[in-house]
Write a protein that holds these residues in place. Structure first.
Motif, PDB file in Angstrom:
ATOM      1  N   UNK A 118       0.873  -1.166   0.000  1.00 33.92           N
ATOM      2  CA  UNK A 118       0.000   0.000   0.000  1.00 33.92           C
ATOM      3  C   UNK A 118       0.913   1.220   0.000  1.00 33.92           C
ATOM      4  N   UNK A 119       1.226   1.691  -1.202  1.00 35.67           N
ATOM      5  CA  UNK A 119       2.191   2.786  -1.341  1.00 35.67           C
ATOM      6  C   UNK A 119       1.729   4.044  -0.615  1.00 35.67           C
ATOM      7  N   UNK A 120       0.422   4.304  -0.587  1.00 38.49           N
ATOM      8  CA  UNK A 120      -0.087   5.506   0.076  1.00 38.49           C
ATOM      9  C   UNK A 120       0.159   5.450   1.581  1.00 38.49           C
ATOM     10  N   UNK A 121       0.228   4.241   2.125  1.00 35.18           N
ATOM     11  CA  UNK A 121       0.499   4.078   3.560  1.00 35.18           C
ATOM     12  C   UNK A 121       2.002   4.001   3.834  1.00 35.18           C
ATOM     13  N   UNK A 142      18.109  -8.356 -11.571  1.00 36.40           N
ATOM     14  CA  UNK A 142      18.395  -7.538 -12.755  1.00 36.40           C
ATOM     15  C   UNK A 142      17.144  -6.839 -13.274  1.00 36.40           C
ATOM     16  N   UNK A 143      15.984  -7.448 -13.091  1.00 40.82           N
ATOM     17  CA  UNK A 143      14.738  -6.808 -13.532  1.00 40.82           C
ATOM     18  C   UNK A 143      14.479  -5.520 -12.758  1.00 40.82           C
ATOM     19  N   UNK A 144      14.805  -5.507 -11.471  1.00 39.51           N
ATOM     20  CA  UNK A 144      14.451  -4.374 -10.616  1.00 39.51           C
ATOM     21  C   UNK A 144      15.632  -3.537 -10.135  1.00 39.51           C
ATOM     22  N   UNK A 182       6.281  -0.032   1.098  1.00 42.92           N
ATOM     23  CA  UNK A 182       6.959  -0.294  -0.168  1.00 42.92           C
ATOM     24  C   UNK A 182       7.951  -1.445  -0.006  1.00 42.92           C
ATOM     25  N   UNK A 183       8.260  -2.072  -1.118  1.00 40.80           N
ATOM     26  CA  UNK A 183       9.224  -3.171  -1.125  1.00 40.80           C
ATOM     27  C   UNK A 183      10.354  -2.813  -2.084  1.00 40.80           C
ATOM     28  N   UNK A 184      11.563  -2.780  -1.544  1.00 44.20           N
ATOM     29  CA  UNK A 184      12.754  -2.540  -2.372  1.00 44.20           C
ATOM     30  C   UNK A 184      13.199  -3.855  -2.991  1.00 44.20           C
ATOM     31  N   UNK A 194      17.575   1.326  -3.959  1.00 45.54           N
ATOM     32  CA  UNK A 194      17.042   1.011  -2.625  1.00 45.54           C
ATOM     33  C   UNK A 194      15.602   1.506  -2.455  1.00 45.54           C
ATOM     34  N   UNK A 195      15.026   2.041  -3.532  1.00 46.15           N
ATOM     35  CA  UNK A 195      13.673   2.591  -3.450  1.00 46.15           C
ATOM     36  C   UNK A 195      12.623   1.523  -3.706  1.00 46.15           C
ATOM     37  N   UNK A 196      11.397   1.857  -3.369  1.00 48.54           N
ATOM     38  CA  UNK A 196      10.291   0.925  -3.542  1.00 48.54           C
ATOM     39  C   UNK A 196       9.998   0.637  -5.006  1.00 48.54           C
ATOM     40  N   UNK A 197       9.604  -0.584  -5.256  1.00 47.82           N
ATOM     41  CA  UNK A 197       9.202  -1.017  -6.589  1.00 47.82           C
ATOM     42  C   UNK A 197       7.691  -0.817  -6.687  1.00 47.82           C
ATOM     43  N   UNK A 198       7.208  -0.186  -7.753  1.00 49.56           N
ATOM     44  CA  UNK A 198       5.760   0.031  -7.872  1.00 49.56           C
ATOM     45  C   UNK A 198       4.989  -1.289  -7.913  1.00 49.56           C
TER      46      UNK A 198
END
Length: 143
Positions: free
Chosen positions: A16-19, A66-68, A22-24, A73-77
């Motif tokens: 829940x990105x708004x909350x 390699x995909x991400x 996020x997952x790096x 270190x930032x969140x992946x959408x």
């Protein structure tokens, strides 16, 4: 059979990105590793075929890394089109449990946890972590 990308999408869809949830890439690697380990322990079969290697910062699926990697270190959408019909109810239960237990921790906490576990500790850095070592270890982690 699922791919590591299917499993990654499943976990990423739970954020829940708004909350601020996020997952790096680092955190995603550890969640996918735990998903593979617990699936091996519970079902006796791998969740996906891609190999997991012992890297400096813990277990990593190179193809997924390699995909991400461009996210740093930032969140992946979160993905917008996950096909949940690919996942059996048993696998969903395992993935949800992994996310509930391990998703609460930071990427670095998960990294440090994997450094204390036999599959990573007993594998030469850069080598593949064997499914048998994961299965053996994770069987000791389930009740």
């Amino acid at each position: 059979m699922l791919t590591c990308f299917d499993v990654a999408d499943y976990f990423l869809s739970k954020t829940d990105e708004e909350a601020g949830d996020v997952i790096s890439n680092l955190k995603l690697q550890k969640l996918v590793y735990y998903a593979q380990g617990f699936t091996l322990a519970v079902t006796g079969k791998p969740l996906f075929n891609e190999e997991i290697e012992a890297w400096q910062h813990g277990p990593v699926v190179p193809d997924l890394y390699h995909k991400y990697k461009d996210h740093g270190a930032y969140g992946i959408p979160a993905p917008t089109n996950v096909d949940f019909s690919k996942f059996s109810s048993e696998i969903k239960e395992i993935l949800d449990e992994v996310y509930d237990v391990y998703g609460q921790f930071s990427a670095w906490k998960l990294r440090n946890m994997t450094h204390e576990e036999a599959p990573w500790k007993n594998t030469e850095k850069g080598d593949v972590i064997s499914l048998s070592s994961m299965s053996e270890y994770f069987k000791t982690q389930i009740c």
